[in-house]
Design an enzyme around this catalytic site. Structure first.
Site, PDB file in Angstrom:
ATOM      1  N   LYS A 184       0.845  -1.200   0.000  1.00 33.82           N
ATOM      2  CA  LYS A 184       0.000   0.000   0.000  1.00 33.82           C
ATOM      3  C   LYS A 184       0.877   1.245   0.000  1.00 33.82           C
ATOM      4  O   LYS A 184       1.922   1.276   0.652  1.00 33.82           O
ATOM      5  CB  LYS A 184      -0.903  -0.027   1.242  1.00 33.82           C
ATOM      6  CG  LYS A 184      -1.950   1.061   1.290  1.00 33.82           C
ATOM      7  CD  LYS A 184      -2.876   0.865   2.497  1.00 33.82           C
ATOM      8  CE  LYS A 184      -3.942   1.934   2.575  1.00 33.82           C
ATOM      9  NZ  LYS A 184      -4.848   1.723   3.729  1.00 33.82           N
ATOM     10  N   SER A 237      -9.717   1.627   2.742  1.00 36.60           N
ATOM     11  CA  SER A 237      -8.869   2.400   1.856  1.00 36.60           C
ATOM     12  C   SER A 237      -7.788   1.575   1.165  1.00 36.60           C
ATOM     13  O   SER A 237      -7.166   2.070   0.218  1.00 36.60           O
ATOM     14  CB  SER A 237      -8.217   3.529   2.652  1.00 36.60           C
ATOM     15  OG  SER A 237      -7.344   3.015   3.636  1.00 36.60           O
ATOM     16  N   SER A 244      -9.803  -0.522   7.011  1.00 35.68           N
ATOM     17  CA  SER A 244      -9.259  -0.392   5.658  1.00 35.68           C
ATOM     18  C   SER A 244      -8.604  -1.636   5.062  1.00 35.68           C
ATOM     19  O   SER A 244      -8.364  -1.679   3.859  1.00 35.68           O
ATOM     20  CB  SER A 244      -8.271   0.762   5.602  1.00 35.68           C
ATOM     21  OG  SER A 244      -8.979   1.962   5.446  1.00 35.68           O
TER      22      SER A 244
HETATM   23  N1  GLN Z   1     -13.445   4.046   6.334  1.00 34.11           N
HETATM   24  C1  GLN Z   1     -12.688   4.498   7.443  1.00 34.11           C
HETATM   25  C2  GLN Z   1     -12.338   5.959   7.251  1.00 34.11           C
HETATM   26  O1  GLN Z   1     -12.780   6.507   6.318  1.00 34.11           O
HETATM   27  C3  GLN Z   1     -11.477   3.644   7.628  1.00 34.11           C
HETATM   28  C4  GLN Z   1     -10.201   4.125   7.057  1.00 34.11           C
HETATM   29  C5  GLN Z   1      -8.993   3.301   7.430  1.00 34.11           C
HETATM   30  O2  GLN Z   1      -9.081   2.243   8.070  1.00 34.11           O
HETATM   31  N2  GLN Z   1      -7.821   3.790   7.058  1.00 34.11           N
HETATM   32  O3  GLN Z   1     -11.637   6.555   8.014  1.00 34.11           O
END
Ligand code: GLN
Length: 477
Positions: free
Chosen positions: A62, A137, A161
């Site tokens: 990532k 994400s 994410s």
């Molecule tokens: N969907 C969550 C957010 O928007 C999780 C993001 C994450 O785990 N980096 O913050």
């Protein structure tokens, strides 16, 4: 092919590890064109360490995890040209075991989002159905695995994410216990919630990658040194599960995500069919209710936005971040505004709200209360885990959303956030295991266990993969 099988074949001298790299780059480019998986591709590297644990295995990373001499953007225009001078600890460990980093994967900008659509480099498509989001994400890491390009990848999980993209693309993902994997070299979004974790097309590969990256790191003081040593996971990655694991396994079935007003009935019904299967194999399943779970997204966002507003302050173009105007030629306000304009809409929204929450007078009203609610949720989850081995929920209680979904429509996103962010808020390990993979409605299960007990998650995961979902067996056939 599973990485564990590939590695066994090399050991037996049946295949040559260089073979895997040949022709690989063309495939990567072709798949990338279809799904927009990578932000930066690495140069082909045949100089990897031979005869190590991951020798020759292609691995995607990532783009918020720094890689030496390989651009790391966090999918942001702010870091568009950032080339780090060092490797994150997890990357260093993968390389020293012979793993080959093939590229940096697309993601929501600074890991802020659930659909993979806030990236400056455009959205990633779901390989199961290209009109759908792969989840975010860690969208590119999931798509790299789901499209068959790599057997394993690294993601990060602050509030789901790793697990949401795993659920929506039909792969495995683990958010480890907080402090079990080094965050050195992970670009911070919300420090007390962020964790790097493995994603893979097989539960065995998931355990292998976890074994390689986990464990104490002197560069990250929040890592913990008294846990099951990495060798145990590495060894078990090549072994079948305990055949008796399901017998008397105590499962707490969390009620809130199943009856959430935005939960999809078809997803919940299919999920419940598999819960019955767990019972048929000997597990004791009981419904448990924790009403505070419905408030988890609010607790999460107050903490995450506050942390983000402070963490992202450094991208001012002075020490970090792109500089569009020079400080010498402009006054400070003008300089600051023009450079900070480079952030996307979602990141700006979070920085603004986070700064507001932390400002005098509001700190006690929001931040302090969120911290207290977080402590209460921690207690309630741990009370349940004192009686049960695992807490179970669907990996997602709604099917993958379309790519053009309006992300300001928060109710459906809250339905998923509430079941995912609880593990981050309490620092608990959580795994997502696919149960059924289809173009529109993949079904998966999430299991949460006590701190430092990833071993039970892998054991149950393997059992489900081999006997209940049968996906591993299809994969081998
Ligand atoms: N969907 C969550 C957010 O928007 C999780 C993001 C994450 O785990 N980096 O913050």
């Amino acid at each position: 092919m599973r990485a564990v099988d590939f590695l066994l074949s090399i050991k037996r001298g049946e295949i040559d590890d260089v073979k895997l790299i040949e022709g690989f780059r063309e495939r990567v480019i072709a798949e990338d064109e279809k799904y927009n998986i990578f932000i930066t591709l690495a140069e082909p590297d045949e100089a990897f360490h031979r005869k190590r644990l991951l020798s020759g295995v292609p691995i995607a990373v990532k783009d918020n995890i720094v890689t030496k001499n390989l651009r790391t953007t966090c999918a942001s225009q702010v870091l568009e040209n950032f080339v780090p001078s060092y490797d994150a600890t997890v990357v260093e460990r993968i390389k020293s075991e012979g793993g080959v980093i093939v590229g940096k994967t697309n993601m929501d900008e600074f890991a802020m989002g659930a659909l993979g659509t806030t990236s400056y480099f455009g959205p990633t498509r779901n390989p199961l159905n290209p009109s759908l989001s792969p989840g975010g994400s860690s969208s590119g890491s999931a798509a790299a695995i789901s499209s068959g390009l790599v057997p394993m990848a690294l993601g990060s999980d602050t509030g789901g994410s790793i697990r949401l993209p795993a659920a929506w693309t039909g792969i495995y993902g683990l958010k480890p216990t907080y402090g079990l994997v080094s965050r050195y070299g992970l670009v911070s979004y919300s420090d007390s919630l962020d964790q790097i974790g493995p994603m893979a097309s097989s539960i065995f590969d998931l355990e292998l990658l976890f074994g390689v990256i986990m464990g104490w790191d002197e560069k990250d003081p929040t890592t913990y040194d008294k846990h099951v040593p990495s060798e145990v996971f590495i060894k078990r990655a090549f072994m079948n599960p305990d055949p008796h694991i399901m017998r008397n396994l105590r499962v707490a079935l969390l009620k809130e995500p199943l009856v959430h007003e935005d939960a999809d009935q078809k997803v919940v019904d299919r999920f419940m069919d598999y819960v019955s299967e767990l019972e048929a194999y000997g597990a004791v399943v009981e419904e448990v209710s924790i009403p505070l779970v419905n408030k988890a997204p609010q607790i999460y966002y107050v903490i995450a936005f506050s942390d983000a507003s402070s963490n992202l302050a450094r991208y001012s173009g002075l020490l970090y971040g792109k500089r569009v105007v020079d400080v010498i030629d402009t006054d400070w306000d003008e300089y600051y505004m023009r450079n900070r304009k480079l952030f996307g809409w979602e990141v700006k929204r979070r920085i603004l709200l986070g700064s507001f929450i932390l400002s005098a007078g509001y700190y006690e009203m929001y931040y302090d209360r969120a911290l207290r609610a977080r402590a209460k949720l921690y207690d309630e989850l741990n009370k349940v885990l004192a009686k049960y081995d695992v807490i179970a929920t669907p990996g997602s209680n709604i099917p993958p959303l379309p790519l053009d979904f309006d992300a300001s429509d928060l109710s459906r996103l809250n339905a998923i956030d509430s079941l995912l962010v609880i593990a981050n808020l309490a620092g608990l390990p959580a795994i997502v295991i696919p149960l059924e993979v289809s173009t529109n409605t993949p079904i998966s299960i999430q299991l949460i266990s006590q701190k430092w007990s990833e071993d039970i998650l892998f054991e149950i995961g393997k059992y489900i993969a081999l006997y209940i979902s049968k996906l591993e067996r299809e994969l081998e056939a």
